[in-house]
Design a protein around this motif. Structure first.
Motif, PDB file in Angstrom:
ATOM      1  N   GLY A 256       0.847  -1.155   0.041  1.00 58.15           N
ATOM      2  CA  GLY A 256      -0.221  -0.042   0.132  1.00 58.15           C
ATOM      3  C   GLY A 256       0.839   1.250  -0.041  1.00 58.15           C
ATOM      4  O   GLY A 256       1.880   1.178  -0.229  1.00 58.15           O
ATOM      5  N   ARG A 257       0.222   2.353   0.269  1.00 57.37           N
ATOM      6  CA  ARG A 257       1.059   3.604   0.286  1.00 57.37           C
ATOM      7  C   ARG A 257       2.144   3.837   1.390  1.00 57.37           C
ATOM      8  O   ARG A 257       1.664   3.236   2.522  1.00 57.37           O
ATOM      9  N   ARG A 258       3.386   3.940   1.075  1.00 54.43           N
ATOM     10  CA  ARG A 258       4.613   3.746   2.217  1.00 54.43           C
ATOM     11  C   ARG A 258       4.837   5.191   2.573  1.00 54.43           C
ATOM     12  O   ARG A 258       5.087   6.128   1.599  1.00 54.43           O
ATOM     13  N   GLY A 259       5.415   5.488   3.797  1.00 50.95           N
ATOM     14  CA  GLY A 259       5.705   6.669   4.133  1.00 50.95           C
ATOM     15  C   GLY A 259       7.308   6.001   4.780  1.00 50.95           C
ATOM     16  O   GLY A 259       7.529   4.918   5.260  1.00 50.95           O
ATOM     17  N   LEU A 260       8.120   6.985   4.721  1.00 47.89           N
ATOM     18  CA  LEU A 260       9.447   6.817   5.770  1.00 47.89           C
ATOM     19  C   LEU A 260       9.362   7.742   6.736  1.00 47.89           C
ATOM     20  O   LEU A 260       9.162   8.985   6.814  1.00 47.89           O
ATOM     21  N   LEU A 274      17.329   1.298   2.481  1.00 48.61           N
ATOM     22  CA  LEU A 274      16.203   2.330   2.300  1.00 48.61           C
ATOM     23  C   LEU A 274      16.351   3.009   0.934  1.00 48.61           C
ATOM     24  O   LEU A 274      15.356   3.777   0.532  1.00 48.61           O
ATOM     25  N   ALA A 275      17.403   2.883   0.462  1.00 50.01           N
ATOM     26  CA  ALA A 275      17.594   3.666  -0.790  1.00 50.01           C
ATOM     27  C   ALA A 275      16.776   3.650  -2.042  1.00 50.01           C
ATOM     28  O   ALA A 275      16.202   4.671  -2.625  1.00 50.01           O
ATOM     29  N   ASP A 276      15.874   2.240  -2.205  1.00 50.97           N
ATOM     30  CA  ASP A 276      15.103   2.215  -3.146  1.00 50.97           C
ATOM     31  C   ASP A 276      13.768   2.217  -2.626  1.00 50.97           C
ATOM     32  O   ASP A 276      12.797   1.677  -3.400  1.00 50.97           O
ATOM     33  N   LEU A 277      13.187   2.892  -1.436  1.00 55.32           N
ATOM     34  CA  LEU A 277      12.145   2.917  -0.755  1.00 55.32           C
ATOM     35  C   LEU A 277      10.775   3.385  -1.617  1.00 55.32           C
ATOM     36  O   LEU A 277       9.784   2.817  -1.557  1.00 55.32           O
ATOM     37  N   ALA A 278      11.031   4.461  -2.336  1.00 54.50           N
ATOM     38  CA  ALA A 278       9.956   5.115  -3.132  1.00 54.50           C
ATOM     39  C   ALA A 278       8.556   5.627  -2.309  1.00 54.50           C
ATOM     40  O   ALA A 278       7.786   5.101  -2.344  1.00 54.50           O
ATOM     41  N   PRO A 279       9.160   6.216  -0.957  1.00 56.55           N
ATOM     42  CA  PRO A 279       7.864   6.658  -0.210  1.00 56.55           C
ATOM     43  C   PRO A 279       7.017   7.672  -0.841  1.00 56.55           C
ATOM     44  O   PRO A 279       7.700   8.589  -1.673  1.00 56.55           O
ATOM     45  N   THR A 309      18.180  17.392  11.609  1.00 55.05           N
ATOM     46  CA  THR A 309      16.783  16.716  11.262  1.00 55.05           C
ATOM     47  C   THR A 309      16.468  17.446  10.061  1.00 55.05           C
ATOM     48  O   THR A 309      15.963  16.767   9.090  1.00 55.05           O
ATOM     49  N   GLN A 310      16.560  18.694   9.659  1.00 50.98           N
ATOM     50  CA  GLN A 310      15.952  19.456   8.569  1.00 50.98           C
ATOM     51  C   GLN A 310      16.920  18.698   7.461  1.00 50.98           C
ATOM     52  O   GLN A 310      16.812  18.684   6.403  1.00 50.98           O
ATOM     53  N   ASP A 311      18.443  18.730   7.745  1.00 52.27           N
ATOM     54  CA  ASP A 311      19.324  18.205   6.685  1.00 52.27           C
ATOM     55  C   ASP A 311      18.833  16.731   6.226  1.00 52.27           C
ATOM     56  O   ASP A 311      18.986  16.717   4.912  1.00 52.27           O
ATOM     57  N   GLY A 312      18.435  15.931   7.215  1.00 55.56           N
ATOM     58  CA  GLY A 312      18.157  14.602   6.784  1.00 55.56           C
ATOM     59  C   GLY A 312      16.901  14.645   5.595  1.00 55.56           C
ATOM     60  O   GLY A 312      16.773  14.021   4.674  1.00 55.56           O
ATOM     61  N   LEU A 313      15.903  15.611   6.126  1.00 55.93           N
ATOM     62  CA  LEU A 313      14.747  15.732   5.488  1.00 55.93           C
ATOM     63  C   LEU A 313      15.092  16.365   4.210  1.00 55.93           C
ATOM     64  O   LEU A 313      14.391  15.830   3.149  1.00 55.93           O
ATOM     65  N   TYR A 320      14.233  10.998  -2.941  1.00 62.53           N
ATOM     66  CA  TYR A 320      12.982  10.339  -3.187  1.00 62.53           C
ATOM     67  C   TYR A 320      12.004  11.187  -4.100  1.00 62.53           C
ATOM     68  O   TYR A 320      10.993  10.543  -4.507  1.00 62.53           O
ATOM     69  N   ALA A 321      12.207  12.505  -4.365  1.00 58.88           N
ATOM     70  CA  ALA A 321      11.446  13.382  -5.112  1.00 58.88           C
ATOM     71  C   ALA A 321       9.721  13.286  -4.377  1.00 58.88           C
ATOM     72  O   ALA A 321       8.911  12.863  -5.016  1.00 58.88           O
ATOM     73  N   CYS A 322       9.733  13.609  -3.205  1.00 58.60           N
ATOM     74  CA  CYS A 322       8.554  13.342  -2.495  1.00 58.60           C
ATOM     75  C   CYS A 322       8.839  14.380  -1.278  1.00 58.60           C
ATOM     76  O   CYS A 322       9.491  14.889  -0.831  1.00 58.60           O
ATOM     77  N   PRO A 323       7.271  14.861  -0.925  1.00 56.40           N
ATOM     78  CA  PRO A 323       7.350  15.805   0.313  1.00 56.40           C
ATOM     79  C   PRO A 323       8.209  15.149   1.337  1.00 56.40           C
ATOM     80  O   PRO A 323       7.989  14.003   1.900  1.00 56.40           O
ATOM     81  N   ALA A 324       8.783  16.130   2.225  1.00 57.57           N
ATOM     82  CA  ALA A 324       9.496  15.534   3.594  1.00 57.57           C
ATOM     83  C   ALA A 324       9.253  16.602   4.389  1.00 57.57           C
ATOM     84  O   ALA A 324       9.831  17.661   4.340  1.00 57.57           O
ATOM     85  N   VAL A 325       8.609  16.498   5.601  1.00 58.34           N
ATOM     86  CA  VAL A 325       8.173  17.310   6.512  1.00 58.34           C
ATOM     87  C   VAL A 325       8.581  17.131   7.966  1.00 58.34           C
ATOM     88  O   VAL A 325       8.810  15.987   8.469  1.00 58.34           O
TER      89      VAL A 325
END
Ligand SMILES: Cc1cc2nc3c(=O)[nH]c(=O)nc-3n(C[C@H](O)[C@H](O)[C@H](O)COP(=O)(O)OP(=O)(O)OC[C@H]3O[C@@H](n4cnc5c(N)ncnc54)[C@H](O)[C@@H]3O)c2cc1C
Length: 410
Positions: A256-260, A274-279, A309-313, A320-325
């Protein structure tokens, strides 16, 4: 590395590149405490939060040096994993320490608490020890030898409870690590290796920090060789070992839909399992309540946690080309739950937290996610699994296995 620089991946890599040429002289120079601390790497915070991996350090080192030349450096790099493995199988040691910190603050006589306050503010009256306390408060960093001397001074000279001294370090050190800090303090106190305590001696300070800590002799007679003796520990050592919890080292097919979920035990998801996760989304929590009310961290510690934390996000968002909050929440469990729900996640993936503050929220988080119908999948890096499997006895048997692994016989 400047201790005030944010602990970003970019800073970690450039600091490591700058230190690599010094690895050859590390064994001979590491014990010396000097202004600027350029003889040691000051990479502790980057390794602790994993903006730089031990695996990367080991690989670069062995690409440039023979195992024999780099052995002392590699051994120190591996100490952290040894301590971590030790604590993973004795979580009660961490829990008991936190409990003792809370109860000491309430139960100790006011004059003991006042003395602890004065010594940690750099007002003990022993000039060289006060310089160390002030350096920690001002920079968030201490050389290993200064940590050993000061911890020994606190426990064996001032006769203050080791738990409160360890808490002072934990609140201020930018590399504060639940395993390395708690277990090193226990070792100095004589609780970690039965029959062995670490005693501060003036001649040792003179040998390794002549220009840095000497000059003002006020109070130094309290550290004279032969004057400091072991303060017998009040705690009965409990080494009962629980089995190491096993985690998968790679991901299963998504259902299903995955988050990290990113957290302070590993901020490098773009390298490794986790490099290929596609979250669909990435989140990390920041909690003023946890940092201030529970741990009473110094403002510098909190701002460095925010920066890392901000640097990791930011890196995760790019990779992953996705939002990171950032989930700013009083209660991280409710905050992460709200994020998972808002994102419509069926599964949240994370590196398995190590014993420490993040692990402390884990059982509540699992229950909360279960209520929301969100699966929590925890992954461990294969190299951590290998290193942890070697840590079944003391450090030297561990190191023997580790060195055969890093430098296999041909
Ligand atoms: C009382 C006490 C408390 C400590 N608390 C912490 C802590 O909270 N966090 C922490 O990371 N380390 C702690 N240490 C271990 C050690 O002092 C630091 O890791 C080291 O000084 C960090 O500075 P550096 O990166 O310049 O070290 P370097 O000498 O450059 O070493 C390189 C790396 O090797 C590892 N390393 C070196 N020595 C040790 C050691 N003795 N134990 C574990 N890992 C080591 C660290 O990852 C370190 O960054 C403590 C030691 C003592 C005696």
């Amino acid at each position: 590395m400047n201790p005030f620089e944010p602990l970003t991946r970019r800073v970690a890599l450039s600091s490591w590149r700058a230190f690599l040429p010094k690895v050859a002289s590390y064994a001979g120079s590491r014990n010396h405490v000097q202004a600027g601390h350029e003889n040691v790497s000051r990479l502790g915070a980057c390794i602790r939060f994993r903006t730089l991996l031990e695996d990367e350090i080991i690989e670069d080192t062995l690409n440039q040096y023979t195992f024999q030349v780099a052995q002392k450096w590699l051994q120190e790099i591996c100490w952290r994993r040894y301590w971590r493995a030790w604590l993973e199988t004795r979580p009660h040691v961490w829990r008991r320490w936190r409990q003792q910190v809370r109860s000491s603050r309430q139960a100790l006589p006011p004059q003991t608490l006042a003395r602890a306050e004065a010594v940690s503010a750099g007002r003990s009256g022993v000039a060289c020890m006060d310089k160390i306390a002030r350096e920690l408060i001002e920079t968030g960093y201490l050389h290993n030898h200064s940590r050993m001397w000061w911890a020994s001074f606190w426990i064996h000279v001032e006769q203050l409870p080791w738990e409160l001294g360890a808490d002072f370090f934990f609140r201020h050190l930018l590399d504060a690590d639940p395993a390395s800090n708690t277990l090193s303090w226990r070792w100095v106190a004589g609780l970690q290796t039965p029959g062995k305590s670490y005693l501060v001696r003036l001649s040792n300070i003179e040998k390794y920090a002549p220009g840095y800590l000497r000059g003002n002799e006020t109070g130094s007679e309290r550290l004279d060789d032969g004057v400091v003796s072991v303060r017998s520990p009040l705690e009965v050592a409990n080494f009962a070992r629980s089995p190491l919890v096993e985690y998968p080292t790679s991901l299963f097919q998504a259902t299903g839909r995955r988050g990290l979920w990113l957290h302070t035990d590993d901020f490098l998801p773009e390298i490794g399992p986790l490099a290929d996760l596609a979250p669909a989304s990435v989140a990390a929590y920041l909690s003023e309540r946890v940092y201030k009310t529970i741990y009473d961290l110094s403002p510098q510690r909190i701002s460095s946690l925010r920066a890392v934390t901000q640097d990791g996000l930011d890196r995760a968002a790019a990779h992953y080309a996705c939002p990171a909050v950032v989930v700013e929440a009083e209660d991280p469990v409710l905050g992460l739950g709200a994020w998972a729900k808002d994102e419509g996640l069926a599964e949240v993936v994370a590196f398995a937290p190590l014993i420490g503050p993040v692990h402390d929220i884990l059982s509540r988080l699992k229950l909360h996610f279960a209520k929301l119908n969100v699966r929590l999948t925890l992954i461990r890096r294969p190299s951590d699994v290998t290193a942890f499997s070697f840590a079944t006895a003391g450090f030297f048997p561990f190191w023997e296995k580790m060195s055969r692994h890093l430098n296999p016989p041909h």
